[in-house]
Design an enzyme around this catalytic site. Structure first.
Site, mmCIF file in Angstrom:
data_model
loop_
_atom_site.group_PDB
_atom_site.id
_atom_site.type_symbol
_atom_site.label_atom_id
_atom_site.label_comp_id
_atom_site.label_asym_id
_atom_site.label_seq_id
_atom_site.Cartn_x
_atom_site.Cartn_y
_atom_site.Cartn_z
ATOM 1 N N LYS A 106 -2.714 -8.752 -6.890
ATOM 2 C CA LYS A 106 -3.345 -8.866 -5.570
ATOM 3 C C LYS A 106 -2.776 -7.685 -4.787
ATOM 4 C CE LYS A 106 -3.466 -9.942 -1.064
ATOM 5 N NZ LYS A 106 -4.391 -8.849 -0.769
ATOM 6 N N GLU A 134 13.185 -3.126 10.638
ATOM 7 C CA GLU A 134 12.781 -2.056 9.731
ATOM 8 C C GLU A 134 11.807 -1.140 10.486
ATOM 9 O OE1 GLU A 134 10.427 -3.148 6.179
ATOM 10 O OE2 GLU A 134 11.366 -1.414 5.216
ATOM 11 N N GLY A 194 6.820 -6.165 -0.326
ATOM 12 C CA GLY A 194 6.159 -6.075 0.979
ATOM 13 C C GLY A 194 7.106 -6.494 2.079
ATOM 14 N N SER A 195 6.531 -7.004 3.159
ATOM 15 C CA SER A 195 7.346 -7.329 4.324
ATOM 16 C C SER A 195 8.074 -8.669 4.143
ATOM 17 C CB SER A 195 6.444 -7.412 5.560
ATOM 18 O OG SER A 195 5.555 -8.497 5.410
ATOM 19 N N TRP A 205 0.802 -1.220 0.000
ATOM 20 C CA TRP A 205 0.000 0.000 0.000
ATOM 21 C C TRP A 205 0.839 1.276 0.000
ATOM 22 C CZ3 TRP A 205 2.196 2.180 4.105
ATOM 23 C CH2 TRP A 205 2.754 1.308 5.061
ATOM 24 N N ALA A 263 -2.718 -4.671 -1.733
ATOM 25 C CA ALA A 263 -2.926 -4.668 -0.280
ATOM 26 C C ALA A 263 -4.392 -4.370 0.030
ATOM 27 C CB ALA A 263 -2.015 -3.627 0.359
ATOM 28 N N GLU A 305 10.830 -8.054 -3.445
ATOM 29 C CA GLU A 305 11.371 -6.754 -3.049
ATOM 30 C C GLU A 305 10.816 -6.501 -1.650
ATOM 31 O OE1 GLU A 305 11.727 -3.535 -1.882
ATOM 32 O OE2 GLU A 305 10.458 -2.641 -3.441
ATOM 33 N N LEU A 306 11.654 -6.774 -0.648
ATOM 34 C CA LEU A 306 11.148 -6.766 0.736
ATOM 35 C C LEU A 306 11.618 -5.517 1.474
ATOM 36 C CD1 LEU A 306 11.687 -10.574 1.326
ATOM 37 C CD2 LEU A 306 9.732 -9.402 0.320
ATOM 38 N N CYS A 354 10.468 1.432 1.673
ATOM 39 C CA CYS A 354 11.475 0.388 1.895
ATOM 40 C C CYS A 354 12.876 0.967 1.757
ATOM 41 C CB CYS A 354 11.261 -0.770 0.932
ATOM 42 S SG CYS A 354 11.031 -0.242 -0.768
HETATM 43 P P1 NDP Z 1 2.567 -7.033 4.124
HETATM 44 O O1 NDP Z 1 3.894 -7.447 3.641
HETATM 45 O O2 NDP Z 1 1.817 -7.953 4.993
HETATM 46 O O3 NDP Z 1 1.653 -6.714 2.831
HETATM 47 C C1 NDP Z 1 2.146 -6.549 1.513
HETATM 48 C C2 NDP Z 1 1.285 -7.350 0.545
HETATM 49 O O4 NDP Z 1 1.461 -8.737 0.785
HETATM 50 C C3 NDP Z 1 -0.209 -7.089 0.704
HETATM 51 O O5 NDP Z 1 -0.815 -7.169 -0.552
HETATM 52 C C4 NDP Z 1 -0.658 -8.249 1.579
HETATM 53 O O6 NDP Z 1 -2.025 -8.508 1.491
HETATM 54 C C5 NDP Z 1 0.182 -9.365 1.010
HETATM 55 N N1 NDP Z 1 0.408 -10.512 1.874
HETATM 56 C C6 NDP Z 1 0.752 -10.524 3.175
HETATM 57 N N2 NDP Z 1 0.936 -11.795 3.604
HETATM 58 C C7 NDP Z 1 0.707 -12.595 2.540
HETATM 59 C C8 NDP Z 1 0.710 -14.013 2.354
HETATM 60 N N3 NDP Z 1 1.014 -14.850 3.326
HETATM 61 N N4 NDP Z 1 0.389 -14.491 1.122
HETATM 62 C C9 NDP Z 1 0.081 -13.670 0.112
HETATM 63 N N5 NDP Z 1 0.062 -12.317 0.238
HETATM 64 C C10 NDP Z 1 0.371 -11.791 1.438
HETATM 65 O O7 NDP Z 1 2.719 -5.602 4.776
HETATM 66 P P2 NDP Z 1 1.829 -4.853 5.886
HETATM 67 O O8 NDP Z 1 0.851 -4.014 5.197
HETATM 68 O O9 NDP Z 1 1.272 -5.758 6.927
HETATM 69 O O10 NDP Z 1 2.970 -3.965 6.555
HETATM 70 C C11 NDP Z 1 3.772 -4.516 7.594
HETATM 71 C C12 NDP Z 1 5.220 -4.125 7.447
HETATM 72 O O11 NDP Z 1 5.729 -4.602 6.209
HETATM 73 C C13 NDP Z 1 5.511 -2.641 7.383
HETATM 74 O O12 NDP Z 1 5.514 -2.059 8.647
HETATM 75 C C14 NDP Z 1 6.845 -2.628 6.707
HETATM 76 O O13 NDP Z 1 7.855 -2.886 7.630
HETATM 77 C C15 NDP Z 1 6.744 -3.752 5.721
HETATM 78 N N6 NDP Z 1 6.389 -3.295 4.362
HETATM 79 C C16 NDP Z 1 7.390 -3.135 3.463
HETATM 80 C C17 NDP Z 1 7.098 -2.657 2.208
HETATM 81 C C18 NDP Z 1 8.172 -2.454 1.214
HETATM 82 O O14 NDP Z 1 8.011 -1.656 0.299
HETATM 83 N N7 NDP Z 1 9.266 -3.167 1.310
HETATM 84 C C19 NDP Z 1 5.755 -2.286 1.795
HETATM 85 C C20 NDP Z 1 4.754 -2.528 2.826
HETATM 86 C C21 NDP Z 1 5.091 -3.002 4.045
HETATM 87 P P3 NDP Z 1 -3.049 -7.969 2.625
HETATM 88 O O15 NDP Z 1 -2.967 -6.487 2.621
HETATM 89 O O16 NDP Z 1 -4.346 -8.484 2.170
HETATM 90 O O17 NDP Z 1 -2.570 -8.572 3.912
#
Ligand code: NDP
Length: 453
Positions: A153, A358, A205-206, A129, A155, A227-228, A261
């Site tokens: 898919k 992070e 994502g995370s 997001w 967020a 890309e985490l 990130c």
């Molecule tokens: P998440 O990593 O949980 O979410 C990112 C995406 O992954 C969303 O679309 C989420 O869907 C999806 N997702 C999460 N778990 C799964 C899974 N097991 N299988 C498939 N898809 C999955 O990030 P959060 O929004 O919970 O943020 C938490 C932390 O993550 C932040 O505080 C930050 O540290 C990190 N983050 C890093 C980012 C980056 O750019 N590197 C970007 C965002 C977060 P859904 O929303 O439906 O859970």
């Protein structure tokens, strides 16, 4: 699926999630479209991708406002994000054909041998997001130009953005099924990843989300790009131009209200300039305007969700409990919405959360070091390895230092950024694979060797 405005806590809209059978139809449709799309010419894809850039620019205000409402991005930054998306569409419209030209191999034998780059099929993109348009376009522009089709898919807190992006490609003239948003929970992704119609997966994502998706995809022998997160070091050497460096330090930390990130998170400062840096940095961080993300002058908006603010605050508190000194901020703002102020922590213990995890918000951790060697050791003392920057008056020294970073994107005298023209991605727990430039468009293709005797 609901979108909630994080500046007010109010519900903006709700969206019906796709049912299992709708997802099934979407995968069928993507497969059928791929069969035709892969045969289209680069010239045709180029025209449509240029149209997508036009659609983005024509509707810039609408898309920017949508991001501002759904995840709290300050409006001016939201407009820049849309402009950057238009740029990546144009970049790949212009360069895709060149990046994917057949590569004729050397004359090892009397055969004619070459590598051709052929699309794989429907690629699932799990996206976050924080840059709800940019992260998606960074995936979609190269992949559609390469002849793949996309399944998004997004967020769960930005369903409006997910729908709007699908609409951009439709309006630009891409065929139905070339780019589809699946409004679905993350739990449902396992079935999608298992499905043989899906050929590869990318996730931004995370770290936990990356591990879960990569494990599932690996079990299916499907390629992934991850890309985490990151905990980027921002190293200030003793000869850095402090005035500019401090401005960039605040910009590096506070961009996107700290939720990036590649934000600078650990500030590693040479002892000779440490006191002056800290004094100026606190002043600079304090001068940024926090407020309603819809206001033109706002520079730091709310955190995207209440739970994310709570997580950040816990990290700050635990770091202070471990012995850090909080010089600025450190408490959620006493007002409606998920607002956290620019925060500066100094004397940060090396094993505290702000040093090892992070921090996804406007909280900076500052460290004092005696020399270059110590600076590099500390910079690399992280499980992450996404971006890194070094600040110095001597460019050769900077370049030498940058070569020592254990990170994917290293900058000298510039904040870490993603730019369509250069590869982007990390090492260690920040993930693997690359996005953007030639490397990015070649991730999800069959690099086919053809040998003609
Ligand atoms: P998440 O990593 O949980 O979410 C990112 C995406 O992954 C969303 O679309 C989420 O869907 C999806 N997702 C999460 N778990 C799964 C899974 N097991 N299988 C498939 N898809 C999955 O990030 P959060 O929004 O919970 O943020 C938490 C932390 O993550 C932040 O505080 C930050 O540290 C990190 N983050 C890093 C980012 C980056 O750019 N590197 C970007 C965002 C977060 P859904 O929303 O439906 O859970």
């Amino acid at each position: 699926m609901e979108s909630i405005n994080p500046a007010t806590g109010e519900r903006i809209d709700s969206y019906e999630e796709h049912t299992e059978s709708e997802i099934d139809d979407a995968l069928d449709h993507a497969t059928e479209t791929f069969a035709e799309w892969r045969e289209t010419s680069f010239a045709h894809r180029r025209t449509l991708m240029e149209n997508a850039a036009d659609v983005l620019r024509e509707n810039e205000e609408q898309y920017a406002s949508l991001m501002t409402e759904e995840m709290g991005k300050p409006i001016e930054q939201a407009r820049s994000e849309i402009e950057k998306c238009a740029w990546v569409c144009e970049y790949y419209a212009e360069t895709a054909e060149e990046h994917l030209q057949d590569e004729v191999l050397g004359a090892e034998s009397d055969a004619h041998a070459f590598v051709s780059y052929e699309p794989l099929g429907p690629v699932l993109a799990v996206m976050p997001w924080n840059f709800p348009f940019w992260q998606v376009f960074r995936f979609a522009a190269p992949n559609l130009c390469a002849g793949n089709v996309g399944l998004l898919k997004h967020a769960s807190n930005v369903p409006g953005c997910a729908k709007a992006i699908e609409e951009v490609f439709r309006e630009a003239g891409f065929p139905e099924g070339a780019f589809t948003s699946l409004l679905a929970d993350s739990d449902e992704m396992n079935d999608v990843i298992d499905d043989e119609r899906v050929k590869a997966v990318t996730l931004t994502g995370s770290e936990p989300a990356g591990r879960a998706v990569a494990e599932r995809a690996g079990g299916n022998l499907k390629k992934t790009v991850l890309e985490l997160g990151g905990s980027d070091p921002f190293v200030v050497l003793d000869d850095a131009h402090l005035e500019e460096t401090v401005e960039k330090a605040a910009q590096g930390r506070l961009q996107n209200s700290g939720q990036s990130c590649i934000a600078a998170k650990r500030f590693i400062v040479h002892t000779d300039v440490y006191d002056e840096f800290v004094e100026r940095f606190v002043e600079e961080m304090e001068s940024w305007t926090v407020g309603d993300p819809g206001d033109e002058e706002t520079e730091v908006g709310p955190q995207a969700r209440e739970d994310l603010l709570e997580e950040l605050h816990e990290q700050v508190q635990d770091t202070v409990d471990a012995g850090a000194d909080c010089r600025l901020g450190g408490e959620p703002l006493d007002r409606e919405g998920a607002f956290y102020p620019p925060t500066v922590l100094v004397d940060v213990p090396e094993d505290s959360p702000a040093a090892t995890e992070e921090t996804f918000g406007p909280a900076a951790a500052v460290f004092e070091v005696d020399d270059e060697e110590e600076a590099l050791r500390l910079a690399n003392d992280s499980s992450f390895g996404l971006g890194a920057s070094v600040w110095t008056g001597d460019l050769e020294r900077g370049e030498r230092f940058a070569r020592g970073f254990e990170a994917g994107c290293c900058f000298v005298n510039e904040v870490v950024k993603s730019d369509p023209r250069v590869p982007f991605g990390g090492v260690k727990n920040s993930g693997y694979g690359r996005e953007l430039a030639a490397e990015g468009i070649r991730e999800f293709v069959n690099r086919k060797t053809v040998w003609v005797q």
